[in-house]
Design a protein around this motif. Structure first.
Motif, short mmCIF file in Angstrom:
data_model
loop_
_atom_site.label_atom_id
_atom_site.label_comp_id
_atom_site.label_asym_id
_atom_site.label_seq_id
_atom_site.Cartn_x
_atom_site.Cartn_y
_atom_site.Cartn_z
N LEU A 13 -100.86 10.41 -40.99
CA LEU A 13 -101.13 10.83 -39.62
C LEU A 13 -99.83 11.25 -38.95
O LEU A 13 -98.80 10.59 -39.08
CB LEU A 13 -101.75 9.68 -38.83
CG LEU A 13 -103.08 9.11 -39.33
CD1 LEU A 13 -103.55 8.01 -38.39
CD2 LEU A 13 -104.12 10.18 -39.46
N ASN A 14 -99.90 12.37 -38.21
CA ASN A 14 -98.71 12.78 -37.46
C ASN A 14 -98.65 11.99 -36.15
O ASN A 14 -99.54 11.19 -35.85
CB ASN A 14 -98.71 14.30 -37.23
CG ASN A 14 -99.84 14.77 -36.34
OD1 ASN A 14 -100.37 14.03 -35.51
ND2 ASN A 14 -100.20 16.02 -36.48
N GLY A 15 -97.62 12.22 -35.36
CA GLY A 15 -97.42 11.45 -34.14
C GLY A 15 -98.57 11.56 -33.16
O GLY A 15 -98.97 10.57 -32.54
N THR A 16 -99.12 12.76 -33.00
CA THR A 16 -100.24 12.94 -32.08
C THR A 16 -101.48 12.22 -32.59
O THR A 16 -102.20 11.57 -31.81
CB THR A 16 -100.55 14.44 -31.89
OG1 THR A 16 -99.35 15.09 -31.43
CG2 THR A 16 -101.66 14.65 -30.89
N VAL A 18 -111.83 -2.18 -39.43
CA VAL A 18 -110.87 -1.08 -39.64
C VAL A 18 -109.61 -1.39 -38.84
O VAL A 18 -109.68 -1.88 -37.71
CB VAL A 18 -111.47 0.26 -39.18
CG1 VAL A 18 -110.45 1.38 -39.25
CG2 VAL A 18 -112.69 0.61 -40.02
N SER A 19 -108.46 -1.12 -39.44
CA SER A 19 -107.20 -1.36 -38.73
C SER A 19 -106.21 -0.26 -39.04
O SER A 19 -106.30 0.41 -40.06
CB SER A 19 -106.61 -2.73 -39.13
OG SER A 19 -106.28 -2.73 -40.50
N GLY A 20 -105.27 -0.10 -38.14
CA GLY A 20 -104.19 0.87 -38.32
C GLY A 20 -102.87 0.20 -38.05
O GLY A 20 -102.77 -0.64 -37.15
N GLN A 21 -101.88 0.55 -38.86
CA GLN A 21 -100.57 -0.09 -38.70
C GLN A 21 -99.48 0.82 -39.22
O GLN A 21 -99.65 1.56 -40.19
CB GLN A 21 -100.55 -1.41 -39.45
CG GLN A 21 -99.32 -2.23 -39.19
CD GLN A 21 -99.44 -3.63 -39.77
OE1 GLN A 21 -100.41 -3.98 -40.43
NE2 GLN A 21 -98.43 -4.44 -39.53
N GLN A 22 -98.33 0.74 -38.57
CA GLN A 22 -97.14 1.49 -38.98
C GLN A 22 -96.47 0.74 -40.13
O GLN A 22 -96.24 -0.47 -40.05
CB GLN A 22 -96.18 1.61 -37.80
CG GLN A 22 -95.03 2.55 -38.03
CD GLN A 22 -95.41 4.00 -37.83
OE1 GLN A 22 -96.18 4.32 -36.95
NE2 GLN A 22 -94.88 4.86 -38.66
N PHE A 23 -96.20 1.45 -41.23
CA PHE A 23 -95.45 0.90 -42.37
C PHE A 23 -94.28 1.84 -42.63
O PHE A 23 -94.46 2.89 -43.25
CB PHE A 23 -96.33 0.80 -43.62
CG PHE A 23 -97.35 -0.30 -43.57
CD1 PHE A 23 -96.99 -1.61 -43.82
CD2 PHE A 23 -98.67 -0.01 -43.27
CE1 PHE A 23 -97.93 -2.63 -43.77
CE2 PHE A 23 -99.61 -1.02 -43.22
CZ PHE A 23 -99.25 -2.33 -43.47
N GLY A 24 -93.13 1.45 -42.14
CA GLY A 24 -91.98 2.34 -42.27
C GLY A 24 -92.24 3.64 -41.54
O GLY A 24 -92.56 3.65 -40.37
N ARG A 25 -92.17 4.76 -42.26
CA ARG A 25 -92.41 6.06 -41.65
C ARG A 25 -93.88 6.47 -41.67
O ARG A 25 -94.26 7.44 -41.06
CB ARG A 25 -91.60 7.13 -42.38
CG ARG A 25 -90.12 6.86 -42.33
CD ARG A 25 -89.39 7.90 -43.09
NE ARG A 25 -88.47 8.54 -42.17
CZ ARG A 25 -87.75 9.57 -42.47
NH1 ARG A 25 -87.86 10.15 -43.62
NH2 ARG A 25 -86.91 10.08 -41.58
N ASP A 26 -94.70 5.73 -42.40
CA ASP A 26 -96.12 6.06 -42.52
C ASP A 26 -96.97 5.21 -41.59
O ASP A 26 -96.66 4.05 -41.34
CB ASP A 26 -96.63 5.81 -43.95
CG ASP A 26 -96.12 6.83 -44.94
OD1 ASP A 26 -95.90 7.99 -44.56
OD2 ASP A 26 -95.92 6.45 -46.11
#
Length: 98
Positions: A39-42, A17-25
């Motif tokens: 996901l929101n900032g928190t 499993v991975s998480g990554q910022q793509f532009g604003r998402d």
């Protein structure tokens, strides 16, 4: 696993499993290629702290220290979020901190 994530257990991203910022998402991708987005900032901060090195309570204390929020409310909201991440198979609930 219990029905609710325990405050004294450590959240850790599940293998693959991975998480990554793509532009604003911010996108969380599981091992099968399914995505969780919006996901929101928190939630992003919580996700990034799910490395298995701290309990959920310690994670919340870190957020409260950064932002000055109410610890009881942040703990309740974070445990709900971690419970949902675990239900979706995105994190594991470690009974001992790594």
């Amino acid at each position: 696993m219990s029905t609710e994530f325990a405050a004294d257990h450590a959240p850790r991203w599940r293998e693959g499993v991975s998480g990554q910022q793509f532009g604003r998402d911010f996108i969380v991708l599981d091992a099968e290629g399914n995505t969780l987005r919006g996901l929101n900032g928190t939630a992003i901060e919580v996700w990034e702290l799910c490395d298995g090195t701290r309990t959920a309570r310690a994670l919340v204390e870190q957020l409260v220290q950064r932002h000055g929020w109410n610890v009881e409310q942040v703990l309740a909201d974070t445990l709900k979020f971690l419970t949902e991440l675990a239900r979706l198979g995105l994190i594991d609930e470690l009974k001992e901190v790594a």
